[in-house]
Design a protein around this motif. Sequence first.
Motif, PDB file in Angstrom:
ATOM      1  N   ASP A 149       8.023 -18.857  -1.763  1.00  0.00           N
ATOM      2  CA  ASP A 149       8.900 -18.219  -2.754  1.00  0.00           C
ATOM      3  C   ASP A 149       8.325 -16.879  -3.198  1.00  0.00           C
ATOM      4  O   ASP A 149       9.059 -15.880  -3.314  1.00  0.00           O
ATOM      5  N   ALA A 150       7.020 -16.848  -3.453  1.00  0.00           N
ATOM      6  CA  ALA A 150       6.375 -15.596  -3.858  1.00  0.00           C
ATOM      7  C   ALA A 150       6.417 -14.575  -2.722  1.00  0.00           C
ATOM      8  O   ALA A 150       6.684 -13.388  -2.941  1.00  0.00           O
ATOM      9  N   GLY A 151       6.151 -15.027  -1.497  1.00  0.00           N
ATOM     10  CA  GLY A 151       6.178 -14.120  -0.351  1.00  0.00           C
ATOM     11  C   GLY A 151       7.558 -13.525  -0.123  1.00  0.00           C
ATOM     12  O   GLY A 151       7.689 -12.319   0.162  1.00  0.00           O
ATOM     13  N   ASN A 152       8.605 -14.342  -0.245  1.00  0.00           N
ATOM     14  CA  ASN A 152       9.967 -13.829  -0.084  1.00  0.00           C
ATOM     15  C   ASN A 152      10.289 -12.776  -1.140  1.00  0.00           C
ATOM     16  O   ASN A 152      10.927 -11.753  -0.848  1.00  0.00           O
ATOM     17  N   ALA A 153       9.866 -13.028  -2.371  1.00  0.00           N
ATOM     18  CA  ALA A 153      10.121 -12.056  -3.449  1.00  0.00           C
ATOM     19  C   ALA A 153       9.415 -10.736  -3.169  1.00  0.00           C
ATOM     20  O   ALA A 153       9.985  -9.651  -3.372  1.00  0.00           O
ATOM     21  N   ILE A 154       8.181 -10.809  -2.686  1.00  0.00           N
ATOM     22  CA  ILE A 154       7.420  -9.584  -2.385  1.00  0.00           C
ATOM     23  C   ILE A 154       8.052  -8.835  -1.217  1.00  0.00           C
ATOM     24  O   ILE A 154       8.211  -7.601  -1.249  1.00  0.00           O
ATOM     25  N   ALA A 155       8.421  -9.569  -0.155  1.00  0.00           N
ATOM     26  CA  ALA A 155       9.017  -8.925   1.017  1.00  0.00           C
ATOM     27  C   ALA A 155      10.349  -8.254   0.663  1.00  0.00           C
ATOM     28  O   ALA A 155      10.640  -7.137   1.126  1.00  0.00           O
ATOM     29  N   LYS A 156      11.158  -8.908  -0.136  1.00  0.00           N
ATOM     30  CA  LYS A 156      12.432  -8.321  -0.547  1.00  0.00           C
ATOM     31  C   LYS A 156      12.209  -7.072  -1.405  1.00  0.00           C
ATOM     32  O   LYS A 156      12.946  -6.084  -1.307  1.00  0.00           O
ATOM     33  N   GLN A 157      11.181  -7.115  -2.260  1.00  0.00           N
ATOM     34  CA  GLN A 157      10.878  -5.961  -3.098  1.00  0.00           C
ATOM     35  C   GLN A 157      10.451  -4.768  -2.236  1.00  0.00           C
ATOM     36  O   GLN A 157      10.874  -3.631  -2.474  1.00  0.00           O
ATOM     37  N   ILE A 158       9.632  -5.025  -1.213  1.00  0.00           N
ATOM     38  CA  ILE A 158       9.203  -3.932  -0.321  1.00  0.00           C
ATOM     39  C   ILE A 158      10.400  -3.349   0.415  1.00  0.00           C
ATOM     40  O   ILE A 158      10.551  -2.131   0.533  1.00  0.00           O
ATOM     41  N   SER A 159      11.284  -4.227   0.918  1.00  0.00           N
ATOM     42  CA  SER A 159      12.431  -3.748   1.702  1.00  0.00           C
ATOM     43  C   SER A 159      13.438  -2.972   0.870  1.00  0.00           C
ATOM     44  O   SER A 159      14.232  -2.204   1.403  1.00  0.00           O
ATOM     45  N   SER A 160      13.393  -3.163  -0.453  1.00  0.00           N
ATOM     46  CA  SER A 160      14.339  -2.442  -1.317  1.00  0.00           C
ATOM     47  C   SER A 160      13.900  -1.001  -1.589  1.00  0.00           C
ATOM     48  O   SER A 160      14.655  -0.221  -2.179  1.00  0.00           O
ATOM     49  N   GLN A 161      12.678  -0.648  -1.178  1.00  0.00           N
ATOM     50  CA  GLN A 161      12.164   0.705  -1.407  1.00  0.00           C
ATOM     51  C   GLN A 161      12.354   1.550  -0.134  1.00  0.00           C
ATOM     52  O   GLN A 161      11.743   1.266   0.892  1.00  0.00           O
ATOM     53  N   PRO A 162      13.180   2.572  -0.194  1.00  0.00           N
ATOM     54  CA  PRO A 162      13.477   3.353   1.020  1.00  0.00           C
ATOM     55  C   PRO A 162      12.307   4.189   1.536  1.00  0.00           C
ATOM     56  O   PRO A 162      12.279   4.573   2.706  1.00  0.00           O
ATOM     57  N   ALA A 163      11.314   4.457   0.709  1.00  0.00           N
ATOM     58  CA  ALA A 163      10.252   5.379   1.107  1.00  0.00           C
ATOM     59  C   ALA A 163       9.031   4.690   1.690  1.00  0.00           C
ATOM     60  O   ALA A 163       8.031   5.338   1.984  1.00  0.00           O
ATOM     61  N   VAL A 164       9.089   3.357   1.858  1.00  0.00           N
ATOM     62  CA  VAL A 164       7.912   2.660   2.349  1.00  0.00           C
ATOM     63  C   VAL A 164       7.693   2.953   3.825  1.00  0.00           C
ATOM     64  O   VAL A 164       8.634   3.225   4.576  1.00  0.00           O
ATOM     65  N   GLY A 165       6.416   2.902   4.219  1.00  0.00           N
ATOM     66  CA  GLY A 165       6.100   3.110   5.627  1.00  0.00           C
ATOM     67  C   GLY A 165       6.392   1.848   6.435  1.00  0.00           C
ATOM     68  O   GLY A 165       6.933   0.859   5.921  1.00  0.00           O
ATOM     69  N   GLU A 166       6.023   1.862   7.688  1.00  0.00           N
ATOM     70  CA  GLU A 166       6.289   0.735   8.563  1.00  0.00           C
ATOM     71  C   GLU A 166       5.248  -0.356   8.329  1.00  0.00           C
ATOM     72  O   GLU A 166       4.062  -0.164   8.583  1.00  0.00           O
ATOM     73  N   LEU A 167       5.735  -1.501   7.847  1.00  0.00           N
ATOM     74  CA  LEU A 167       4.852  -2.633   7.563  1.00  0.00           C
ATOM     75  C   LEU A 167       4.941  -3.629   8.717  1.00  0.00           C
ATOM     76  O   LEU A 167       6.022  -4.055   9.102  1.00  0.00           O
ATOM     77  N   ARG A 168       3.784  -3.994   9.257  1.00  0.00           N
ATOM     78  CA  ARG A 168       3.759  -4.894  10.409  1.00  0.00           C
ATOM     79  C   ARG A 168       3.594  -6.347   9.961  1.00  0.00           C
ATOM     80  O   ARG A 168       4.452  -7.171  10.190  1.00  0.00           O
ATOM     81  N   ILE A 169       2.487  -6.661   9.301  1.00  0.00           N
ATOM     82  CA  ILE A 169       2.205  -8.036   8.871  1.00  0.00           C
ATOM     83  C   ILE A 169       1.973  -8.058   7.361  1.00  0.00           C
ATOM     84  O   ILE A 169       1.219  -7.245   6.824  1.00  0.00           O
ATOM     85  N   LEU A 170       2.625  -9.001   6.702  1.00  0.00           N
ATOM     86  CA  LEU A 170       2.441  -9.208   5.262  1.00  0.00           C
ATOM     87  C   LEU A 170       1.782 -10.575   5.064  1.00  0.00           C
ATOM     88  O   LEU A 170       2.270 -11.597   5.536  1.00  0.00           O
ATOM     89  N   THR A 171       0.642 -10.569   4.354  1.00  0.00           N
ATOM     90  CA  THR A 171      -0.108 -11.797   4.088  1.00  0.00           C
ATOM     91  C   THR A 171      -0.095 -12.087   2.593  1.00  0.00           C
ATOM     92  O   THR A 171      -0.305 -11.177   1.773  1.00  0.00           O
ATOM     93  N   ILE A 172       0.161 -13.357   2.234  1.00  0.00           N
ATOM     94  CA  ILE A 172       0.106 -13.795   0.835  1.00  0.00           C
ATOM     95  C   ILE A 172      -1.126 -14.684   0.690  1.00  0.00           C
ATOM     96  O   ILE A 172      -1.287 -15.686   1.374  1.00  0.00           O
ATOM     97  N   GLU A 173      -2.014 -14.278  -0.228  1.00  0.00           N
ATOM     98  CA  GLU A 173      -3.286 -14.976  -0.418  1.00  0.00           C
ATOM     99  C   GLU A 173      -3.300 -15.669  -1.779  1.00  0.00           C
ATOM    100  O   GLU A 173      -3.049 -15.018  -2.801  1.00  0.00           O
ATOM    101  N   PRO A 174      -3.576 -16.985  -1.843  1.00  0.00           N
ATOM    102  CA  PRO A 174      -3.528 -17.715  -3.117  1.00  0.00           C
ATOM    103  C   PRO A 174      -4.829 -17.634  -3.926  1.00  0.00           C
ATOM    104  O   PRO A 174      -5.913 -17.834  -3.391  1.00  0.00           O
TER     105      PRO A 174
END
Length: 213
Positions: A149-174
């Motif tokens: 759930d936290a990872g989905n929220a973070i990924a959606k937040q990144i995708s909503s920003q048009p100026a972000v660079g190309e993200l390859r792998i996103l890791t969520i660390e507890p």
Amino acid sequence: MSVEADKLTPDEHADMRADVLTGIDQIQHSRKRRARALAASFAVVLVAGLTAGTATLLASRTVMVPQPASSSAPTAAVETPQPCLAYEGSNIEYANGGAAIAEAISNVTLPPGFVVSPGITITSATDGTSVDAVARVCGASLSRAAMVDAGNAIAKQISSQPAVGELRILTIEPWIPVSSEAIARDENTPDIQTRYSEYDWNTPEALPDEAWR
């Protein structure tokens, strides 16, 4: 007048006897009629009383049926542990092209009870053209479902920003609190990762759990 003169003749005596018997019959008939009338009145009163009593009993039974007590209870609010909040945003590192991603992750709103803490690390990917991101999420208890759930929220937040660079792998660390003043990596819960660029994070539908490994 002599005694003999006062005596009734047999015919007169018979007439008088007939009159007396007729009067007695009339009195008896009158008594029987009154008795029947009283009996009928008593029966009407008895039926009315029984009907009213039955109606009252039924009504009382209807009114006295106990209503089930409500079993719903207010849901307690989920609070983010204070140590997690104390270290929020304390360690943010990013390589070239990672500033916008780091900012997007910093501004995300996670499910209740969790926060991005202690920080974020953005590094250059091995392909030399994209970046990898690690977001550290802190909460009292981090199950895989909570991590997703936290990872989905973070990924959606990144995708909503048009100026972000190309993200390859996103890791969520507890991370979890280990005292009233400190937090540490949760060694009992594994990280989750997603190949960010392979999914459409703007879709309103929930992404499959397989998006995270």
